[in-house]
Design an enzyme around this catalytic site. Structure first.
Site, mmCIF file in Angstrom:
data_model
loop_
_atom_site.group_PDB
_atom_site.id
_atom_site.type_symbol
_atom_site.label_atom_id
_atom_site.label_comp_id
_atom_site.label_asym_id
_atom_site.label_seq_id
_atom_site.Cartn_x
_atom_site.Cartn_y
_atom_site.Cartn_z
ATOM 1 N N PRO A 33 0.917 -1.163 -0.098
ATOM 2 C CA PRO A 33 -0.031 0.199 0.025
ATOM 3 C C PRO A 33 0.884 1.357 0.130
ATOM 4 O O PRO A 33 0.263 2.355 0.523
ATOM 5 C CB PRO A 33 -0.780 -0.190 1.366
ATOM 6 C CG PRO A 33 0.139 -0.785 2.200
ATOM 7 C CD PRO A 33 0.931 -1.857 1.403
ATOM 8 N N GLU A 34 1.988 1.274 -0.588
ATOM 9 C CA GLU A 34 2.896 2.412 -0.558
ATOM 10 C C GLU A 34 2.226 3.768 -1.044
ATOM 11 O O GLU A 34 2.269 4.792 -0.258
ATOM 12 C CB GLU A 34 4.266 2.288 -1.146
ATOM 13 C CG GLU A 34 5.376 1.322 -0.467
ATOM 14 C CD GLU A 34 5.107 -0.070 -0.347
ATOM 15 O OE1 GLU A 34 6.043 -0.720 0.200
ATOM 16 O OE2 GLU A 34 3.883 -0.652 -0.707
#
Length: 239
Positions: free
Chosen positions: A114-115
């Site tokens: 989920p960067e």
């Protein structure tokens, strides 16, 4: 891995893990590695509160260190098996995907990258690891949407190879490592190097991209976005 409550990646942990990997690589008694966490956590990825506290100067030390850890794990010439015992988020997912085989405990946690939801770009090394491991038809969606998947969904998306019961995870991971270690060591190492050579070449050529990535991570706007994400994600429930 046993580093705090979440095996979060900070400067000291990355340096220690890289040193341990180097030692295992040199050791003739090490035939293979099994990488796992403790409790219900494989790794929560980058220690974001530490990034917020440390600011730009810490980012410029940390990002090269975590890249070295990821690349050392990805290029490790002996078999590596990831036993994903719990949540494997962001950098935790990258570490699992650097392995040669990935087993995940059923109902043990979630895995994903989920960067972009945090507000940070991928350095070259972790993105190349994910591009190597994830099926092409899912890679863009995994990166853009920041999906975190339960074990069965992760299997469907190719992030793990096997889903098993939690009480069988470590035994099955060790068995997988022993099976790979039984292969001729030099032949295995050369084959692994050939399979991963295009990814490693792009990692080596990515210095200019990584410089831009580091500047973005260290910028005031990105640090503010990380601070907001930490506040939303780690806020204590009201009494």
């Amino acid at each position: 891995m046993a580093h705090g409550k979440a095996n979060a990646l900070d400067l000291e942990f990355c340096e220690a893990l890289t040193a341990q990997l180097d030692e295992c690589q040199r050791s003739p008694s090490t035939g293979a590695l099994v990488l796992t966490g403790t409790g219900r956590m494989f790794s929560a990825g980058v220690d974001l509160p530490r990034v917020v506290d440390g600011g730009a100067s810490y980012v410029r030390l940390f990002l090269p260190a975590v890249n070295r850890t990821f690349q050392t794990l990805f290029a490790f010439p002996k078999p590596v098996v990831a036993a994903v015992n719990g949540h494997a988020i962001a950098g935790g997912c990258v570490m699992a995907c650097a392995a040669d085989a990935r087993l995940m405990a059923r109902e043990g946690g979630r895995i994903g990258i989920p960067e972009l939801l945090v507000g940070v770009p991928f350095p070259v090394v972790p993105l190349e690891i994910m591009r190597f491991a994830a099926p092409p038809q899912y890679m863009q969606s995994l990166a853009y949407r920041g999906l975190t998947l339960a074990a069965d969904e992760a299997l469907q998306h190719g992030l793990v190879d096997t889903v098993t019961d939690p009480d069988r995870l470590l035994d099955e991971a060790v068995a997988a490592a022993e099976s790979l270690a039984a292969l001729p060591a030099l032949a295995f190492a050369l084959t692994k190097a050939q399979l991963r050579e295009p990814s490693l070449r792009r990692m080596s050529a990515g210095a200019s991209i990584d410089a831009a990535v580091q500047d973005v991570w260290a910028s005031a706007g990105t640090l503010a976005a990380i601070r907001d994400y930490v506040a939303r994600t780690f806020k204590k429930p009201s009494a």
